[in-house]
Motif scaffolding. Structure first.
Motif, PDB file in Angstrom:
ATOM      1  N   ALA A   1       0.792  -1.192  -0.098  1.00 13.58           N
ATOM      2  CA  ALA A   1      -0.154   0.012  -0.047  1.00 13.58           C
ATOM      3  C   ALA A   1       0.703   1.289  -0.153  1.00 13.58           C
ATOM      4  O   ALA A   1       0.630   2.322  -0.875  1.00 13.58           O
ATOM      5  CB  ALA A   1      -1.097   0.277   1.346  1.00 13.58           C
ATOM      6  N   ILE A   2       2.062   1.263   0.801  1.00 16.21           N
ATOM      7  CA  ILE A   2       2.654   2.480   1.113  1.00 16.21           C
ATOM      8  C   ILE A   2       3.399   2.825  -0.600  1.00 16.21           C
ATOM      9  O   ILE A   2       3.638   3.716  -0.741  1.00 16.21           O
ATOM     10  CB  ILE A   2       3.795   2.421   1.988  1.00 16.21           C
ATOM     11  CG1 ILE A   2       3.175   2.308   3.341  1.00 16.21           C
ATOM     12  CG2 ILE A   2       4.742   3.336   2.047  1.00 16.21           C
ATOM     13  CD1 ILE A   2       3.923   2.034   4.614  1.00 16.21           C
TER      14      ILE A   2
ATOM     15  N   TYR B   1       1.125   1.455   9.320  1.00 13.43           N
ATOM     16  CA  TYR B   1       1.672   2.329   8.291  1.00 13.43           C
ATOM     17  C   TYR B   1       2.639   3.177   8.646  1.00 13.43           C
ATOM     18  O   TYR B   1       3.665   3.299   7.881  1.00 13.43           O
ATOM     19  CB  TYR B   1       0.398   3.178   7.573  1.00 13.43           C
ATOM     20  CG  TYR B   1      -0.406   2.357   6.644  1.00 13.43           C
ATOM     21  CD1 TYR B   1      -1.358   1.333   7.125  1.00 13.43           C
ATOM     22  CD2 TYR B   1      -0.249   2.759   5.234  1.00 13.43           C
ATOM     23  CE1 TYR B   1      -2.176   0.984   6.409  1.00 13.43           C
ATOM     24  CE2 TYR B   1      -1.110   1.747   4.315  1.00 13.43           C
ATOM     25  CZ  TYR B   1      -2.131   1.134   4.716  1.00 13.43           C
ATOM     26  OH  TYR B   1      -2.893   0.192   4.106  1.00 13.43           O
ATOM     27  N   GLU B   2       2.546   3.903   9.553  1.00 12.83           N
ATOM     28  CA  GLU B   2       3.376   4.980   9.828  1.00 12.83           C
ATOM     29  C   GLU B   2       4.698   4.370  10.318  1.00 12.83           C
ATOM     30  O   GLU B   2       5.901   4.873  10.164  1.00 12.83           O
ATOM     31  CB  GLU B   2       2.936   6.080  11.128  1.00 12.83           C
ATOM     32  CG  GLU B   2       4.015   7.144  11.380  1.00 12.83           C
ATOM     33  CD  GLU B   2       3.554   8.388  11.871  1.00 12.83           C
ATOM     34  OE1 GLU B   2       2.327   8.279  12.268  1.00 12.83           O
ATOM     35  OE2 GLU B   2       4.208   9.392  12.130  1.00 12.83           O
TER      36      GLU B   2
ATOM     37  N   GLU C   1       3.547  12.783   5.777  1.00 11.59           N
ATOM     38  CA  GLU C   1       2.407  13.521   5.823  1.00 11.59           C
ATOM     39  C   GLU C   1       1.795  14.059   4.596  1.00 11.59           C
ATOM     40  O   GLU C   1       0.678  14.041   4.512  1.00 11.59           O
ATOM     41  CB  GLU C   1       2.805  15.132   6.503  1.00 11.59           C
ATOM     42  CG  GLU C   1       3.243  14.842   8.145  1.00 11.59           C
ATOM     43  CD  GLU C   1       3.784  16.056   8.572  1.00 11.59           C
ATOM     44  OE1 GLU C   1       3.989  17.075   7.884  1.00 11.59           O
ATOM     45  OE2 GLU C   1       4.129  15.976   9.901  1.00 11.59           O
ATOM     46  N   SER C   2       2.457  14.184   3.613  1.00 11.11           N
ATOM     47  CA  SER C   2       1.926  14.160   2.168  1.00 11.11           C
ATOM     48  C   SER C   2       1.181  13.019   1.577  1.00 11.11           C
ATOM     49  O   SER C   2       0.226  13.173   0.690  1.00 11.11           O
ATOM     50  CB  SER C   2       3.065  14.807   1.144  1.00 11.11           C
ATOM     51  OG  SER C   2       3.850  13.654   0.975  1.00 11.11           O
ATOM     52  N   LEU C   3       1.720  11.810   2.139  1.00 11.36           N
ATOM     53  CA  LEU C   3       1.291  10.493   1.675  1.00 11.36           C
ATOM     54  C   LEU C   3      -0.062  10.150   2.395  1.00 11.36           C
ATOM     55  O   LEU C   3      -1.056   9.708   1.820  1.00 11.36           O
ATOM     56  CB  LEU C   3       2.066   9.402   2.004  1.00 11.36           C
ATOM     57  CG  LEU C   3       3.459   9.396   1.162  1.00 11.36           C
ATOM     58  CD1 LEU C   3       4.287   8.009   1.580  1.00 11.36           C
ATOM     59  CD2 LEU C   3       3.326   9.239  -0.202  1.00 11.36           C
ATOM     60  N   VAL C   4      -0.230  10.847   3.609  1.00  8.99           N
ATOM     61  CA  VAL C   4      -1.551  10.368   4.626  1.00  8.99           C
ATOM     62  C   VAL C   4      -2.716  10.382   3.886  1.00  8.99           C
ATOM     63  O   VAL C   4      -3.746   9.750   3.540  1.00  8.99           O
ATOM     64  CB  VAL C   4      -1.443  10.892   5.831  1.00  8.99           C
ATOM     65  CG1 VAL C   4      -2.683  10.607   6.478  1.00  8.99           C
ATOM     66  CG2 VAL C   4      -0.318  10.378   6.559  1.00  8.99           C
ATOM     67  N   PRO C   5      -3.151  11.772   3.112  1.00 10.50           N
ATOM     68  CA  PRO C   5      -4.487  11.749   2.249  1.00 10.50           C
ATOM     69  C   PRO C   5      -4.719  10.803   1.071  1.00 10.50           C
ATOM     70  O   PRO C   5      -5.581  10.666   0.639  1.00 10.50           O
ATOM     71  CB  PRO C   5      -4.164  13.281   1.670  1.00 10.50           C
ATOM     72  CG  PRO C   5      -3.054  13.899   2.616  1.00 10.50           C
ATOM     73  CD  PRO C   5      -2.090  12.863   3.134  1.00 10.50           C
TER      74      PRO C   5
END
Length: 237
Positions: free
Chosen positions: A48-49, A74-75, A95-99
């Motif tokens: 997923a990441i 995930y983090e 932080e840019s990936l979380v959305p």
């Protein structure tokens, strides 16, 4: 994205889940099977990441764990991978990936294709989220008909996303001659990729039983049980 963040992104893409992250196109299904505690969810999260790093939206449907626990997976795996690649300053990239990620939970007995479809339609109608990859962790294969999975695959094709499933197997179960577990066999025709995770001394080997290979020739894909990170290794290593 800054030049530095783009460099970090490229390094992580090289390390996370090898070529396994790029196996499925929209409308196709993949399954990962193993005994409990081997690392199926860790592999799914790294797939997923990798997709999130490519700018794709990932919906993670968990039938066992709460949102907070999945989010922490995930983090932690992202930050651990970044540290092992020697790339500091990855927080802004994270932080840019979380959305690009949405976590959804169901009780096992409350999950159904119509309910998932309804929640996906609600998210899309409000412009909140439209997935390009859906992970269903803990799917009850033993209680699900082939027709239900076929409906789910049809929905994936219409929605333009791929689907990955975890399959929990038991040690007493004897796999079929082709290695596919018994509980997946009746529906294996719906799956384009099937991956097996097996413990081998101090590592977990990941093999493709169906679909494309996972690594370039001469390499194999492993999951390190100490870090839960996926890495490629030269064959015979």
């Amino acid at each position: 994205m800054t030049i530095r963040e783009e460099q970090i992104r490229e390094k992580l893409l090289d390390s996370l889940a090898g070529e396994a992250g790029d196996l499925l196109e929209a409308g196709r299904f993949g399954a990962v099977f193993a005994h409990a505690g081997i690392g199926k969810t860790a592999l799914m999260v790294q797939l997923a990441i990798r997709s999130m790093l490519r700018g794709k939206n990932v919906l993670h449907v968990s039938l066992h764990d709460p949102v907070q626990k999945v989010a922490l997976w995930y983090e932690e795996l992202f930050q651990d991978s970044a540290r092992r690649q020697g790339v500091g300053g990855a927080q802004r990239l994270w932080e840019s990936l979380v959305p690009h990620r949405f976590i959804m939970t169901f009780r096992v007995d409350g999950f159904s294709v119509p309910r998932l479809a309804e929640r996906l339609e609600d998210l899309a109608a409000q412009g909140i989220f439209r997935p390009e990859m859906v992970i269903i962790d803990g799917f009850p294969f033993e209680e699900t008909s082939r027709e239900t999975l076929a409906d789910l695959k049809k929905m994936a094709g219409q929605g333009g996303y791929s689907g990955w499933f975890t399959v929990h197997t038991h040690r007493y179960e004897t796999p079929e001659a082709d290695g596919i577990p018994q509980r997946l066999k009746p529906v294996s025709g719906l799956f384009d990729v099937v991956l097996e995770m097996t413990p081998e001394k101090e590592k977990i080997r990941i093999r493709s039983l169906k679909g494309a290979g996972l690594t370039p020739e001469g390499e194999s894909l492993l999951l390190d049980p100490a870090t839960m990170l996926v890495r490629a290794e030269a064959a015979g290593g």
